[in-house]
Design an enzyme around this catalytic site. Sequence first.
Site: not given
Length: 258
Positions: A39, A151
């Site tokens: 991320s 993610d």
Amino acid sequence: MKGVGLALGGGVVYSVASVGVAKALESAGIPFVAVAGTSGGALVGAAIAAGIPAGRLAEMTGEIGWGDLISFMPNRMGLMDGSPTARFVEKLCGVSRIEELKVPFSAVACDISAGTEVRFTSGPLGPAVQASCSIPGLFQPPLIGGRLLVDGGIVANVPVRALEELGPAVTLAVDVLALAPSQQGRLRTGAHVILKAYNTMVREMSVGEERKADMVVVPDVSGWSVMNFRDAPGLVKAGEEAMQPLLPRLRSLLEGRK
């Protein structure tokens, strides 16, 4: 591979604290030989792997805004288009492919259909980082290689296993969520609520990964916003301050593994 590898955890703007960790290592003359990121940690990690000095990165973080990374374009898959992130990362790093980076790098995402971890260690850099940053429900998941990706925090928010695959002698994990404030700023919007719920989930899942690391550094991001890039200077400082007392132990680990 002799040297320190960095496993940079996700945490939206909190991931900027990883720049401070890298800055402390650079100031101490400790090089890093591999980087894995999830991320926001993937975005920071790509820049570090590109060889951009951490001091310069620290200056640049205060210049970044959400307009550089996303565009508001709601559809049935998410509220925002993250493709600007891909373009931003490649412009920042000056390369378009992962294998062109100066240091081995792995960006971690999740195949949302299979629920499995995906590690990008080669191929297009921008889309890999975009996928790693695509928080479900907020960002539209990119389709890469026939896989719908989101993610990487869902499967490995502090990507120690991905880092181990790159083979550094010492693994250093950076967890920016362990000491996050209870409200992460203020829960004023739906986006804040989604991020709070998401970060709570991935924090619990990070513990197993961190046990595999030789060292874990936990910047104290309490008091800073999880979404406001104007807090970047304070987050960088938090990363530096967290790393400083760990430097003697890190040097000892490196000496022991020569």
